[in-house]
Each structure stands twice: as structure tokens, then as C-alpha cells.
Design a protein around this motif. Structure first.
Motif, mmCIF file in Angstrom:
data_model
loop_
_atom_site.group_PDB
_atom_site.id
_atom_site.type_symbol
_atom_site.label_atom_id
_atom_site.label_comp_id
_atom_site.label_asym_id
_atom_site.label_seq_id
_atom_site.Cartn_x
_atom_site.Cartn_y
_atom_site.Cartn_z
ATOM 1 N N LYS A 1 0.844 -1.199 0.000
ATOM 2 C CA LYS A 1 0.000 0.000 0.000
ATOM 3 C C LYS A 1 0.878 1.248 0.000
ATOM 4 C CE LYS A 1 -4.063 -2.007 2.042
ATOM 5 N NZ LYS A 1 -4.889 -2.196 3.201
ATOM 6 N N LYS A 2 0.622 2.110 -0.965
ATOM 7 C CA LYS A 2 1.462 3.297 -1.125
ATOM 8 C C LYS A 2 0.713 4.602 -0.905
ATOM 9 C CE LYS A 2 4.317 0.662 -4.207
ATOM 10 N NZ LYS A 2 3.497 -0.537 -4.091
ATOM 11 N N LEU A 3 -0.614 4.569 -0.947
ATOM 12 C CA LEU A 3 -1.381 5.808 -0.790
ATOM 13 C C LEU A 3 -1.090 6.513 0.544
ATOM 14 C CD1 LEU A 3 -3.393 7.729 -2.119
ATOM 15 C CD2 LEU A 3 -5.241 6.342 -1.167
ATOM 16 N N PRO A 4 -1.058 5.806 1.677
ATOM 17 C CA PRO A 4 -0.735 6.501 2.933
ATOM 18 C C PRO A 4 0.673 7.120 2.927
ATOM 19 C CG PRO A 4 -1.677 4.338 3.376
ATOM 20 C CD PRO A 4 -1.409 4.410 1.905
ATOM 21 N N LEU A 5 1.598 6.484 2.221
ATOM 22 C CA LEU A 5 2.972 6.993 2.153
ATOM 23 C C LEU A 5 3.057 8.269 1.323
ATOM 24 C CD1 LEU A 5 4.776 3.583 1.615
ATOM 25 C CD2 LEU A 5 4.655 4.919 3.727
#
Length: 183
Positions: A72-76
């Protein structure tokens, strides 16, 4: 192997993305903070409109094999937005994946951007003006970038049958087209 098929058949999209983001400036150290804001904002819009749709389109088999929680990359990238004083948004554009194979093709684009992002983060960390930047998105896998990419390609190549290559390619082209149009 579907990964080679994708690489060959999306090369023009990849090149267009590099041109859009002025990638050559990264390596000659003329990339600016404004250039970086643009690349982060555009990748944010891509992830905002695709990541949840991709992950929800994949079966439990892929969820487990690909360790989706670790990808998951959206929170990053939202952390990067905050650090650059850019605003979060709500999804407002239409982007759909017809099936699991299209979702895998879209995921190929995102995972590939992570591979390239690792190189970008290393270069920019040596560029004047970037000493205060934290590369949450581009550095997301840290020293595991190579193994995460290799793992993704191996699963893709072992699980996707040749009769589904065009569907996977369709998903990759959809996401590349979206990325190239939202800047």
C-alpha cells in the motif's frame, strides 16, 4: 512471460511518463522542488484513483501471494503531500478495472514506478535543495525494492496465462493513460 510482454508493449507509455516528469533533470541535478511537487502530485492522483480499486479487484490468492498490505502506497504518498504542503483530495475522476487481470496490469505500472522511484530518491537525496525531503513514496521498500519487484514479476509470470496477456496489458495501458492525463 507476461512481465516481458508488458515491458515491450508499454515502453512508449513509460517513455512518455519519463518525459512528462522531466526525468533527465533528475540525473543532471537540475530537478527542482517544483518538479518534485509535480511528480508527487501526479503519482498521488494515480494512487488515489486506483490503489483501492486494484486491491479490491484481486482475489484472496493474489492478496496473500503479493502481500498486498505491504504494497500500500497511498498513505505513504499522503505523507509526502503533507511535507510538500500539497492538499489531499477525494477521488473525482473515473477509472475502472474490468477484472483481476486488468488490475494486475495496473499494479505492474505502480510497482514499476516504485522500482524507478527508488532510483529517483537516491539521486534527489544527493541534489541541492532536497536535504529536507523525506521520500516516503519513492523510498517505500527501502533495501527491499529489488526483491519486492522480483517477487511481483515472478507471481505475475507464474499466475497469468497467455490468453490473458491482453487483459493485463489493457489494465497497464489504462493506468498509464490516466497518469499521463492527470497532471
Amino acid at each position: 512471460m507476461v512481465s516481458e510482454y508488458l515491458k515491450q508493449n508499454t515502453a512508449e507509455y513509460h517513455d512518455a511518463a519519463e518525459k512528462l516528469f522531466n526525468s533527465e533533470k533528475i540525473f543532471n541535478k537540475t530537478f527542482t522542488l517544483e518538479d518534485y511537487r509535480k511528480i508527487i502530485h501526479t503519482n498521488y492522483l494515480m494512487l488515489l484513483h486506483s490503489e483501492n480499486k486494484i486491491f479490491s479487484s484481486l482475489s484472496d490468492k493474489f492478496n496473500e501471494k503479493l502481500q498486498l498490505n505491504e504494497r500500500k502506497k497511498l498513505p505513504l504518498i499522503e505523507k509526502d503531500l503533507s511535507g510538500l504542503a500539497l492538499d489531499n483530495q477525494k477521488p473525482s475522476l473515473h477509472l475502472e478495472f474490468e477484472n483481476e487481470h486488468e488490475a494486475l496490469g495496473a499494479m505492474y505500472v505502480i510497482e514499476g514506478s516504485t522500482l524507478g522511484g527508488n532510483v529517483i530518491a537516491k539521486q534527489l537525496s544527493k541534489t541541492e535543495g532536497f536535504d529536507q525531503v523525506t521520500f516516503n513514496f519513492f523510498g517505500c521498500y527501502q533495501e527491499n525494492t529489488g526483491s519486492m519487484w522480483k517477487n511481483f514479476k515472478e507471481i505475475l509470470d507464474s499466475e497469468v496465462k497467455e490468453e490473458n496477456y491482453n487483459e493485463v496489458l489493457s489494465g497497464a495501458k489504462k493506468l498509464y493513460t490516466f497518469l499521463l492525463s492527470v497532471n
